[in-house]
Motif scaffolding. Structure first.
Motif, PDB file in Angstrom:
ATOM      1  N   ASP A  37      10.828  -5.090  -6.236  1.00 13.58           N
ATOM      2  CA  ASP A  37       9.926  -5.845  -4.763  1.00 13.58           C
ATOM      3  C   ASP A  37       9.912  -6.967  -4.153  1.00 13.58           C
ATOM      4  O   ASP A  37       9.611  -6.493  -2.950  1.00 13.58           O
ATOM      5  CB  ASP A  37       8.978  -7.515  -5.911  1.00 13.58           C
ATOM      6  CG  ASP A  37       7.860  -6.564  -6.987  1.00 13.58           C
ATOM      7  OD1 ASP A  37       7.541  -5.244  -7.570  1.00 13.58           O
ATOM      8  OD2 ASP A  37       7.465  -7.038  -8.020  1.00 13.58           O
ATOM      9  N   SER A  41       9.543  -5.309  -0.199  1.00 10.91           N
ATOM     10  CA  SER A  41       8.708  -5.823   0.983  1.00 10.91           C
ATOM     11  C   SER A  41       9.746  -5.993   1.504  1.00 10.91           C
ATOM     12  O   SER A  41       8.880  -6.109   3.190  1.00 10.91           O
ATOM     13  CB  SER A  41       8.427  -7.542   0.400  1.00 10.91           C
ATOM     14  OG  SER A  41       8.253  -8.728   0.988  1.00 10.91           O
ATOM     15  N   SER A  44       9.110  -2.661   3.810  1.00  9.64           N
ATOM     16  CA  SER A  44       7.721  -2.447   4.471  1.00  9.64           C
ATOM     17  C   SER A  44       7.688  -2.981   5.628  1.00  9.64           C
ATOM     18  O   SER A  44       7.321  -2.914   6.655  1.00  9.64           O
ATOM     19  CB  SER A  44       6.280  -2.816   3.304  1.00  9.64           C
ATOM     20  OG  SER A  44       6.747  -4.034   2.970  1.00  9.64           O
ATOM     21  N   ARG A 185      -1.523  -2.889   3.657  1.00  8.82           N
ATOM     22  CA  ARG A 185      -1.080  -3.007   2.477  1.00  8.82           C
ATOM     23  C   ARG A 185      -0.284  -3.678   1.655  1.00  8.82           C
ATOM     24  O   ARG A 185       0.179  -3.901   0.519  1.00  8.82           O
ATOM     25  CB  ARG A 185      -0.410  -0.975   1.664  1.00  8.82           C
ATOM     26  CG  ARG A 185       0.353  -1.045   0.738  1.00  8.82           C
ATOM     27  CD  ARG A 185      -1.090  -1.326  -0.317  1.00  8.82           C
ATOM     28  NE  ARG A 185      -0.468  -0.414  -1.669  1.00  8.82           N
ATOM     29  CZ  ARG A 185       0.235  -1.396  -2.437  1.00  8.82           C
ATOM     30  NH1 ARG A 185       0.350  -2.747  -2.571  1.00  8.82           N
ATOM     31  NH2 ARG A 185       0.280  -1.041  -3.411  1.00  8.82           N
ATOM     32  N   TYR A 186       1.386  -3.939   2.489  1.00  9.90           N
ATOM     33  CA  TYR A 186       1.732  -5.357   1.957  1.00  9.90           C
ATOM     34  C   TYR A 186       2.420  -6.005   2.625  1.00  9.90           C
ATOM     35  O   TYR A 186       2.766  -7.308   2.454  1.00  9.90           O
ATOM     36  CB  TYR A 186       3.555  -4.247   1.961  1.00  9.90           C
ATOM     37  CG  TYR A 186       3.220  -2.971   1.185  1.00  9.90           C
ATOM     38  CD1 TYR A 186       4.172  -2.725  -0.347  1.00  9.90           C
ATOM     39  CD2 TYR A 186       2.690  -2.095   2.092  1.00  9.90           C
ATOM     40  CE1 TYR A 186       3.704  -2.153  -0.513  1.00  9.90           C
ATOM     41  CE2 TYR A 186       3.301  -0.677   1.494  1.00  9.90           C
ATOM     42  CZ  TYR A 186       3.764  -1.205  -0.118  1.00  9.90           C
ATOM     43  OH  TYR A 186       3.552   0.254  -0.990  1.00  9.90           O
ATOM     44  N   ARG A 189       2.683  -9.642   1.162  1.00  5.91           N
ATOM     45  CA  ARG A 189       4.146  -9.752   0.408  1.00  5.91           C
ATOM     46  C   ARG A 189       4.770 -10.466   1.481  1.00  5.91           C
ATOM     47  O   ARG A 189       6.600 -11.146   1.151  1.00  5.91           O
ATOM     48  CB  ARG A 189       4.865  -9.032  -0.211  1.00  5.91           C
ATOM     49  CG  ARG A 189       3.709  -8.575  -1.295  1.00  5.91           C
ATOM     50  CD  ARG A 189       4.395  -7.609  -1.730  1.00  5.91           C
ATOM     51  NE  ARG A 189       4.016  -6.026  -3.116  1.00  5.91           N
ATOM     52  CZ  ARG A 189       4.640  -5.441  -3.223  1.00  5.91           C
ATOM     53  NH1 ARG A 189       5.486  -4.883  -3.013  1.00  5.91           N
ATOM     54  NH2 ARG A 189       3.205  -4.587  -4.648  1.00  5.91           N
TER      55      ARG A 189
END
Length: 235
Positions: A37, A41, A44, A185-186, A189
């Protein structure tokens, strides 16, 4: 020793292969699940920053290039005319600046505010792309130039042609749109600016007032003089 009987002591049962197979697996080390993850993160985040910065640069540069060319009839000849992107429409450049501000603001807010700014970033890119695409076939700006140049309000441009720069501008707007979609979307994070220096509104403790040096202790008088204080002044 009569009456005393030997009691057998139970021995530990040997561990069989079946019991070994039934043993629960060892727990995974802490933090191993968060590594993918964290990498996603960071990727992205880097992609969003790269797409947003590249799209803004492309839109601002391509908007200053020649978008349309033509000729206006003047007397017995023709006069060549050109129009750059800002003459055709100022929306792509303006929306690119809004998108750049939104890209920076993404890291200054959290929660619902971050989603709102991310949506603004995406809409800025979409608007820049659509306005540039619409300007690729526009000829009104050259007609206005022809009317001003010739002094004839009914003058129009002949041999109208368009360059590739409107489509390059639209591509830059799509890059900004992709950056906004990544933020939507990200973005939850992504890190935010540190609040270490933000004022939380809590009252700050006041510094304790200095007490007057004791005249019976000469070392305190010297320390007060070193600090630039008057040891004889009443507090």
């Amino acid at each position: 020793m009569d009456g005393v009987s030997a009691v057998p002591v139970p021995q530990p049962r040997a561990r069989t292969a079946d019991s070994a197979d039934a043993a629960p697996p060892a727990p995974a080390p802490a933090g191993s699940g968060g590594a993918p993850d964290a990498r996603g993160s960071r990727r992205s985040l880097a992609a969003g920053l790269l797409l947003g910065a590249a799209g803004t640069t492309v839109v601002l540069l391509a908007s200053g290039q020649v978008w349309a060319e033509g000729r206006a009839a003047v007397g017995g000849g023709t006069l060549p005319l050109t129009a750059d992107g800002r003459d055709v429409t100022g929306l792509p450049a303006a929306l690119a600046i809004v998108g750049l501000a939104a890209l920076v603001a993404v890291f200054a807010v959290r929660g619902a505010g971050r989603r709102t700014v991310s949506a603004l970033l995406a809409l800025s890119g979409l608007g820049a792309a659509l306005s540039a695409w619409a300007g690729a076939s526009d000829g009104s700006s050259l007609d206005e130039q022809a009317a001003r140049t010739t002094g004839d309000s009914a003058a129009t441009v002949d041999a109208l042609s368009h360059t590739v720069w409107p489509y390059v501008t639209a591509a830059g707007g799509l890059l900004i749109l992709l950056a906004g979609l990544l933020a939507l979307r990200y973005g939850s994070r992504w890190p935010a600016m540190s609040g270490r220096y933000e004022r939380d509104g809590a009252p700050r403790p006041r510094r304790a007032a200095r007490t007057a040096p004791d005249p019976d202790r000469p070392e305190e008088l010297w320390k007060a003089l070193d600090r630039g204080e008057d040891p004889t002044r009443e507090v």
